[in-house]
Scaffold this active site. Structure first.
Site, PDB file in Angstrom:
ATOM      1  N   GLU A  38       0.993  -1.107  -0.048  1.00 15.68           N
ATOM      2  CA  GLU A  38       0.060   0.012   0.040  1.00 15.68           C
ATOM      3  C   GLU A  38       0.711   1.341  -0.080  1.00 15.68           C
ATOM      4  OE1 GLU A  38      -2.846  -0.117  -0.680  1.00 15.68           O
ATOM      5  OE2 GLU A  38      -3.566  -2.103  -0.200  1.00 15.68           O
ATOM      6  N   GLN A  43       0.215   6.967  -5.007  1.00 17.47           N
ATOM      7  CA  GLN A  43       0.572   7.921  -6.160  1.00 17.47           C
ATOM      8  C   GLN A  43       1.381   7.140  -7.065  1.00 17.47           C
ATOM      9  OE1 GLN A  43      -0.442  11.419  -6.041  1.00 17.47           O
ATOM     10  NE2 GLN A  43      -1.828   9.949  -5.011  1.00 17.47           N
ATOM     11  N   THR A  44       1.302   5.833  -7.392  1.00 17.44           N
ATOM     12  CA  THR A  44       1.991   5.176  -8.217  1.00 17.44           C
ATOM     13  C   THR A  44       1.231   3.755  -8.766  1.00 17.44           C
ATOM     14  OG1 THR A  44       4.258   5.437  -6.523  1.00 17.44           O
ATOM     15  CG2 THR A  44       4.308   3.624  -8.327  1.00 17.44           C
ATOM     16  N   GLY A  82      10.396   6.648  -6.846  1.00 11.73           N
ATOM     17  CA  GLY A  82      10.029   8.071  -6.518  1.00 11.73           C
ATOM     18  C   GLY A  82       9.246   8.346  -5.336  1.00 11.73           C
ATOM     19  N   TYR A 119      -5.358   6.827   4.364  1.00 19.56           N
ATOM     20  CA  TYR A 119      -5.366   5.875   3.487  1.00 19.56           C
ATOM     21  C   TYR A 119      -4.766   4.399   3.850  1.00 19.56           C
ATOM     22  CZ  TYR A 119      -4.391   2.813  -0.530  1.00 19.56           C
ATOM     23  OH  TYR A 119      -4.387   1.800  -1.220  1.00 19.56           O
ATOM     24  N   ASP A 137      -9.145   6.958  -1.603  1.00 20.30           N
ATOM     25  CA  ASP A 137      -7.859   7.275  -2.398  1.00 20.30           C
ATOM     26  C   ASP A 137      -8.438   7.807  -3.751  1.00 20.30           C
ATOM     27  OD1 ASP A 137      -9.112   4.993  -3.951  1.00 20.30           O
ATOM     28  OD2 ASP A 137      -7.149   4.126  -4.440  1.00 20.30           O
TER      29      ASP A 137
END
Length: 322
Positions: A38, A43-44, A82, A119, A137
């Site tokens: 998670e 953002q991936t 990232g 989240y 999300d």
DNA sequence: GACTCGTGGGC
DNA sequence: TGCCCAAGAGT
């Protein structure tokens, strides 16, 4: 209320079984693996995450192993993914959990762990421990925004989606939350939603009104600035000068020494430059070979693989290494 | 609440 | 190509 849970779970159990991510999660149902996955998924995209996840849990199969690792090892396995604070916080969180003696088993307790927010705590709580709590999300916000033609955006949309989703949970909260996210990622996608095959189309306000792409409402974003810098490529006796970033963006990773400069210092952008785009700015770096010694450490080229580098630095190393 | 923090996929 | 965006959290 309670109208989407059944068709959603039916879709999940019958149509989403072969999703690549579903297979991975079914193989690794324990809270530590859910936690790692998670965090990587923040953002991936799933496609990007899967190979990183496999390598990570192979190197660090338990919380204890992760807690004992050093930061360079952890960041090396995060290279290219990232948002490196996720890796640093995951590492710190593992040490926290080991110190606590047992893995936190409720969303409230999980929130105390570094890097675990609303989240991730809800995801682990519902998926690993069966807690009845909605996960919100980007996918969930988009699904509910379309389902009810919600005009809210940003935090207001987040809050609405939380309340609406909570009211829809009937059973298997973990599967319900996963189903909602998988639906958003595959069927109720941002650009090309597959409304014809959506299990919720008969309940969907936006679909029935023919305005699915109008939701969720967009947040206007600022234009990104462009920055410039000069990189010092310093070689000595077959070794290269590098340094570790101690703060700000890419903290903890290694780099060739560079400093930001004004655009007016350049005449033109040519092959000596590398361009890279970050979340909120573009960066042009000019690479200059020099003998002038700067602060840092010299390492053999063969040893570069032992140090974590950002994609930007890898780009430079690949292009300018003779 | 606004800003910081990466990268690669997809169109 | 350039732009949008993606399973957020910390400050």
């Amino acid at each position: 209320m309670g109208k989407i849970s059944k068709p959603l779970l039916f879709w999940y159990y019958n149509s989403a079984r072969d999703l690549p991510w579903r297979v991975v999660k079914d193989l690794h149902p324990n809270p530590y693996f859910v936690w790692v996955s998670e965090v990587m998924l923040q953002q991936t995209g799933v496609k990007t995450v899967i190979p990183y996840f496999q390598r990570f849990i192979q190197a660090f199969p338990t919380v204890d192993v992760l807690a004992k690792a050093n930061q360079d090892q952890v960041l090396s396995l995060w290279q290219g993914l990232g948002y490196y604070s996720r890796a640093r916080n995951l590492h710190a969180g593992a040490k926290q959990i080991v110190a606590m003696g047992e893995f936190p088993q409720t969303a409230i307790e999980l929130l105390k762990i570094k890097g675990i927010g609303p989240y991730t705590s809800a995801a682990i709580g519902s998926i690993s421990f069966g807690e009845t709590i909605p996960v919100v999300d980007g996918n969930v916000k988009r699904v509910f925004s379309r389902l009810f033609c919600l005009e809210e955006k940003g935090q207001a949309l987040h809050d609405r989606a939380f309340e609406l989703s909570l009211a829809e949970i009937e059973s298997s909260p973990g599967d319900y939350n996963s189903a909602l996210m998988d639906l958003g990622a595959t069927v109720c996608s941002p650009r090309n939603p597959q409304c014809e095959i959506c299990p919720l189309k008969l309940n969907c306000c936006a679909f029935k009104a023919g305005c699915v792409l109008d939701y969720p409402k967009k947040i206007e974003k600022k234009p990104m600035p462009t920055k410039y810098g000069i990189v010092a490529w310093v070689e000595k006796d077959g070794e290269l000068l590098i340094r570790k970033r101690e703060q700000g963006i890419l903290k903890g990773l290694y780099e060739l020494p560079w400093d930001e400069v004004e655009k007016t210092d350049y005449d033109k952008i040519d092959s000596d430059f590398v361009k890279h785009t970050f979340t909120h700015f573009h960066l042009y770096l000019k690479i200059v070979r020099t003998k002038k010694i700067q602060e840092g450490q010299f390492i053999l080229f063969e040893s570069l693989k032992d140090y974590p580098f950002s994609t930007l630095m890898k780009k430079i190393l690949k292009k300018f290494r003779l």
